[in-house]
Design an enzyme around this catalytic site. Structure first.
Site, PDB file in Angstrom:
ATOM      1  N   GLU A 444     -18.211  28.451  -2.930  1.00  9.48           N
ATOM      2  CA  GLU A 444     -17.044  27.947  -1.926  1.00  9.48           C
ATOM      3  C   GLU A 444     -15.526  26.785  -3.135  1.00  9.48           C
ATOM      4  O   GLU A 444     -14.895  26.208  -2.428  1.00  9.48           O
ATOM      5  CB  GLU A 444     -17.045  26.222  -1.594  1.00  9.48           C
ATOM      6  CG  GLU A 444     -18.243  27.183  -0.302  1.00  9.48           C
ATOM      7  CD  GLU A 444     -17.441  28.633   0.838  1.00  9.48           C
ATOM      8  OE1 GLU A 444     -16.358  28.465   0.748  1.00  9.48           O
ATOM      9  OE2 GLU A 444     -18.704  29.240   1.148  1.00  9.48           O
TER      10      GLU A 444
HETATM   11  C1  LIG Z   1     -25.758  32.210  -4.491  1.00 10.99           C
HETATM   12  C2  LIG Z   1     -24.003  32.364  -4.109  1.00 10.99           C
HETATM   13  C3  LIG Z   1     -23.754  32.912  -2.732  1.00 10.99           C
HETATM   14  C4  LIG Z   1     -22.068  33.052  -3.063  1.00 10.99           C
HETATM   15  N1  LIG Z   1     -22.001  33.385  -1.330  1.00 10.99           N
HETATM   16  C5  LIG Z   1     -20.741  34.146  -0.953  1.00 10.99           C
HETATM   17  C6  LIG Z   1     -20.205  33.569   0.249  1.00 10.99           C
HETATM   18  O1  LIG Z   1     -20.640  34.180   1.151  1.00 10.99           O
HETATM   19  N2  LIG Z   1     -18.627  34.867  -0.035  1.00 10.99           N
HETATM   20  C7  LIG Z   1     -18.341  35.255  -0.714  1.00 10.99           C
HETATM   21  O2  LIG Z   1     -16.950  35.822  -0.493  1.00 10.99           O
HETATM   22  N3  LIG Z   1     -18.705  34.960  -2.077  1.00 10.99           N
HETATM   23  C8  LIG Z   1     -19.687  34.173  -2.692  1.00 10.99           C
HETATM   24  N4  LIG Z   1     -20.209  33.362  -3.675  1.00 10.99           N
HETATM   25  C9  LIG Z   1     -19.401  33.633  -4.091  1.00 10.99           C
HETATM   26  C10 LIG Z   1     -18.591  32.570  -5.297  1.00 10.99           C
HETATM   27  O3  LIG Z   1     -18.053  31.739  -4.211  1.00 10.99           O
HETATM   28  C11 LIG Z   1     -17.899  32.883  -6.135  1.00 10.99           C
HETATM   29  O4  LIG Z   1     -18.941  32.545  -7.113  1.00 10.99           O
HETATM   30  C12 LIG Z   1     -16.932  31.213  -6.970  1.00 10.99           C
HETATM   31  O5  LIG Z   1     -16.023  31.375  -5.832  1.00 10.99           O
HETATM   32  C13 LIG Z   1     -16.792  31.809  -8.055  1.00 10.99           C
HETATM   33  O6  LIG Z   1     -16.428  32.845  -8.268  1.00 10.99           O
HETATM   34  P1  LIG Z   1     -16.747  33.430 -10.167  1.00 10.99           P
HETATM   35  O7  LIG Z   1     -18.334  33.663  -9.933  1.00 10.99           O
HETATM   36  O8  LIG Z   1     -16.259  34.680 -10.148  1.00 10.99           O
HETATM   37  O9  LIG Z   1     -16.231  32.651 -11.316  1.00 10.99           O
HETATM   38  P2  LIG Z   1     -14.964  33.216 -12.038  1.00 10.99           P
HETATM   39  O10 LIG Z   1     -13.641  33.391 -10.776  1.00 10.99           O
HETATM   40  O11 LIG Z   1     -15.270  34.266 -12.828  1.00 10.99           O
HETATM   41  O12 LIG Z   1     -15.001  31.449 -13.028  1.00 10.99           O
HETATM   42  C14 LIG Z   1     -15.440  31.540 -13.526  1.00 10.99           C
HETATM   43  C15 LIG Z   1     -15.449  29.881 -14.580  1.00 10.99           C
HETATM   44  O13 LIG Z   1     -14.318  29.673 -15.299  1.00 10.99           O
HETATM   45  C16 LIG Z   1     -13.625  29.001 -14.241  1.00 10.99           C
HETATM   46  N5  LIG Z   1     -12.279  28.895 -14.037  1.00 10.99           N
HETATM   47  C17 LIG Z   1     -11.627  30.165 -13.156  1.00 10.99           C
HETATM   48  N6  LIG Z   1     -10.210  30.112 -12.850  1.00 10.99           N
HETATM   49  C18 LIG Z   1      -9.576  28.582 -13.155  1.00 10.99           C
HETATM   50  C19 LIG Z   1      -8.510  28.351 -13.730  1.00 10.99           C
HETATM   51  N7  LIG Z   1      -7.619  28.673 -13.127  1.00 10.99           N
HETATM   52  N8  LIG Z   1      -8.352  27.352 -13.919  1.00 10.99           N
HETATM   53  C20 LIG Z   1      -9.566  26.448 -14.198  1.00 10.99           C
HETATM   54  N9  LIG Z   1     -11.297  27.171 -14.287  1.00 10.99           N
HETATM   55  C21 LIG Z   1     -11.037  28.258 -13.776  1.00 10.99           C
HETATM   56  C22 LIG Z   1     -14.103  28.935 -12.721  1.00 10.99           C
HETATM   57  O14 LIG Z   1     -14.558  27.351 -12.610  1.00 10.99           O
HETATM   58  C23 LIG Z   1     -15.085  28.916 -13.078  1.00 10.99           C
HETATM   59  O15 LIG Z   1     -15.682  27.718 -14.026  1.00 10.99           O
HETATM   60  C24 LIG Z   1     -21.078  33.142  -4.434  1.00 10.99           C
HETATM   61  C25 LIG Z   1     -21.941  33.049  -4.924  1.00 10.99           C
HETATM   62  C26 LIG Z   1     -23.570  32.241  -5.319  1.00 10.99           C
HETATM   63  C27 LIG Z   1     -24.123  32.488  -6.567  1.00 10.99           C
END
Ligand SMILES: Cc1cc2nc3c(=O)[nH]c(=O)nc-3n(C[C@H](O)[C@H](O)[C@H](O)COP(=O)(O)OP(=O)(O)OC[C@H]3O[C@@H](n4cnc5c(N)ncnc54)[C@H](O)[C@@H]3O)c2cc1C
Length: 612
Positions: A444
């Site tokens: 989220e």
């Molecule tokens: C079990 C599970 C259920 C999920 N359910 C859903 C769902 O129902 N629907 C859906 O669409 N998604 C879902 N997700 C996805 C989830 O919302 C994302 O994993 C999350 O938003 C982070 O995206 P990412 O994993 O690609 O991390 P990334 O975007 O790659 O981020 C990696 C790290 O970099 C940091 N970061 C990135 N940009 C910045 C910035 N500008 N400034 C500072 N820090 C930054 C982030 O905070 C994080 O710590 C789910 C994920 C999991 C693991």
């Protein structure tokens, strides 16, 4: 085996004494018209919800963790034993319809009630509770921006629980940065669109609980601009409904695989492949991000409640264990006939338990305050009141999501610690709470991103207006109680911290505008800023709760020690937890300077930053 008892006494205290919800709900004609504003009725519903959750959902939690979800070779997914039967009972009893619009079969109860049900579900089984939770988010978005045609066809089925919902945002290369999604939509010219792309990590993306699954999908329509301004929202059902609402032809969306993950095993986290799947536009073209935010905001509060729910259940079990487990002597002795005393006597164990209790009870107060504010935002006849409530919800939603999930995880870990080595093995269920609580900080929008939302969008871009309004309320409360014999010291600390929040905001705001590095200054401060902010909000709520409780004690109305417990937990909060604000103020002021290290020397990173 862990146990759970819904904290109804505390819920009632927050509802009636802290928030004085009765008169507030009575001023909202929507609930008057639906006969759902009555606090006696609300209390009965909450008691029935507690009974359902304790007996039908909680026993499934460990089974769900052990069995997980299983996908077959056709992409169909089976949920753990008992999940489907409990879901049917949940729907038969009308729980999915609780706060939904009566026009679509809902019961029109206040958000205050559904928020409470959500907390209980999250204590009982987060994994199970996510299935109806996601549906509720889909309901909110569709209800707010869907066409009448879509609403009439889909909402009654979602409200009854017959069909469930998902939110499909994330793609393999695009998580935080949704502006770079690749899922495409092409216009068929007949009111439908073909959706093609891959979404990953989709919670409740495929399962056997419902006859149909309604995916709300972000995609870029052919010819739309790059970035977030070119994203639209589409409804893509697993089965295309017939005009009469029965389930029709299978759509081209298939679950390619399920993720193997750290926790919430009972909830299917799916990779979904859309291959020219038929979809319908929800809301306006290229306004998909705005529309999805309706669902995301609901989901963010829901995620905060996961932190609270897991904090509560892990605390309850740790407390029971601490009364029972005998280790080491304490002077004076509690059990002279035994060779050791219950660990609850040791101050460090009390610290761990009181930390959980203090965070849980303040978190509950915040969640219910926001729920009541949502009721006012949606239904107050006076536009100014609606706006005021909406501003508060907007400002505090990232705080509720991040602060409550961080504290929930911390509480789960501390409660596990109370069990010593027995917390690390599976038998007692404590390690599951830790694993299940971890995801709340990540999905989220990570808690880092929530912090940027708070500081960047909700505070600085708003010129501090929403913050000033809240700070004014806090200052006024602090000033009017500064000589109070019981809470004077608390409001003193609170008043200073609220003032400091204002000055820290100014410092960051000035740095933000100071040049090209300004954005990094905001980024460097955001997480600590949100935590500071969270403590100020919890401090306000604890001071108010302590005041109310002390009055009851003074009036001789504390028959069961409930109010004394409040007063003493407030004392602990201000002595042991609130002072974290002092360290946070120092780290916020330290800014980005110590983070701007030499990339090559510290990280071994040759590439380094490229100046724009
Ligand atoms: C079990 C599970 C259920 C999920 N359910 C859903 C769902 O129902 N629907 C859906 O669409 N998604 C879902 N997700 C996805 C989830 O919302 C994302 O994993 C999350 O938003 C982070 O995206 P990412 O994993 O690609 O991390 P990334 O975007 O790659 O981020 C990696 C790290 O970099 C940091 N970061 C990135 N940009 C910045 C910035 N500008 N400034 C500072 N820090 C930054 C982030 O905070 C994080 O710590 C789910 C994920 C999991 C693991």
């Amino acid at each position: 085996m862990p146990t759970y008892k819904a904290p109804l006494r505390d819920i009632k205290f927050v509802m009636t004494e802290l928030l004085e919800a009765g008169p507030q709900l009575a001023s909202l004609p929507f609930y008057q018209d639906n006969d759902t504003a009555d606090l006696d009725l609300i209390t009965q519903v909450m008691e029935e919800a507690a009974r359902f959750v304790e007996t039908e959902v909680q026993p499934l939690n460990q089974i769900g963790d052990r069995e997980g979800c299983v996908r077959d070779e056709h992409g169909e997914v089976k949920t753990p034993t008992g999940f489907k039967a409990a879901y049917k009972k949940f729907c038969d009893a009308g729980w999915p319809a609780l706060d939904a619009d009566p026009q679509y079969g809902g019961q029109g109860m206040p958000h205050l009630v559904s928020m409470t049900l959500n907390e209980m579900l999250n204590s009982a089984s987060v994994a199970w509770g996510m299935y109806p939770g996601l549906s509720h988010g889909a309901y909110s978005a569709l209800h707010a921006v869907g066409s009448d045609e879509l609403k009439n066809l889909y909402l009654p089925k979602i409200v009854s629980g017959q069909w469930s919902g998902t939110m499909c945002l994330t793609e393999p290369h695009a998580g935080t940065d949704l502006g770079i999604i690749r899922t495409k939509a092409s216009d068929n010219g007949d009111g439908t669109y073909n959706i093609t792309g891959t979404k990953i990590f989709i919670s409740a993306g495929e399962h056997d609980l419902t006859e149909n699954i309604v995916h709300l999908v972000l995609a870029r329509l052919d010819g739309s601009p790059e970035g977030t301004k070119g994203i639209s929202l589409f409804l893509v059902p697993k089965f295309i409904p017939n005009a009469d609402g029965s389930v029709g032809e299978r759509n081209a969306v298939v679950c390619g695989s399920l993720e193997h993950k750290m926790g919430i095993h009972g909830n299917a986290t799916a990779v979904l492949n859309f291959d020219q799947a038929k979809g319908w536009l929800v809301g306006e073209i290229n306004k998909g991000m705005n529309h999805m935010f309706i669902m995301m905001n609901a989901a963010r509060l829901g995620t905060g409640l996961q932190g609270l729910g897991l904090g509560e259940v892990s605390y309850q079990n740790a407390l029971a264990y601490a009364k029972d487990r005998l280790q080491m002597r304490h002077e004076p002795r509690v059990l002279p006939s035994e060779n050791a005393d219950p660990i609850l006597v040791h101050p460090d164990v009390r610290r761990m338990l009181l930390t959980g209790k203090a965070y849980n009870e303040a978190g509950r107060a915040l969640a219910m305050w926001l729920a009541l504010s949502l009721d006012v935002e949606h239904h107050h006849p006076d536009e100014a009141k609606r706006k005021e409530a909406g501003d508060l919800v907007a400002l505090l939603t990232p705080v509720a999501k991040a602060f409550m999930t961080d504290n929930g995880f911390q509480t789960a870990v501390l409660s596990q610690q109370v069990f010593g080595g027995h917390g690390y093995i599976q038998e007692w269920g404590m390690e599951q709470f830790v694993r299940d609580a971890r995801i709340g900080q990540i999905y989220e929008g990570t808690n880092g991103i929530q912090s940027l939302d708070l500081l960047g969008r909700k505070v600085l871009m708003d010129g501090g207006k929403k913050l000033q309004k809240l700070a004014g309320t806090l200052q006024e409360f602090a000033e009017s109680h500064e000589d109070d014999e019981h809470i004077g010291d608390y409001v003193n600390q609170l008043g200073k911290a609220a003032q400091q929040l204002g000055s820290l905001t100014m410092v960051i705001g000035q740095k933000a505008m100071s040049g090209p590095e300004g954005a990094d200054e905001v980024n460097a401060a955001a997480v600590d800023y949100l935590r500071f902010f969270g403590h100020v909000v919890y401090g306000y709520l604890w001071a108010r709760m302590a005041k109310i409780a002390q009055e009851k004690i003074d009036a001789g109305q504390d028959r069961d020690g409930f109010y004394l417990s409040k007063v003493q937990t407030a004392k602990f909060y201000f002595a042991k937890l609130f002072p974290e604000t002092k360290a946070l103020a120092a780290t916020i002021k330290a800014g980005n300077e110590s983070l701007a290290v030499d990339d090559k020397a510290v990280f071994g990173w040759e590439q380094g930053l490229v100046t724009a």
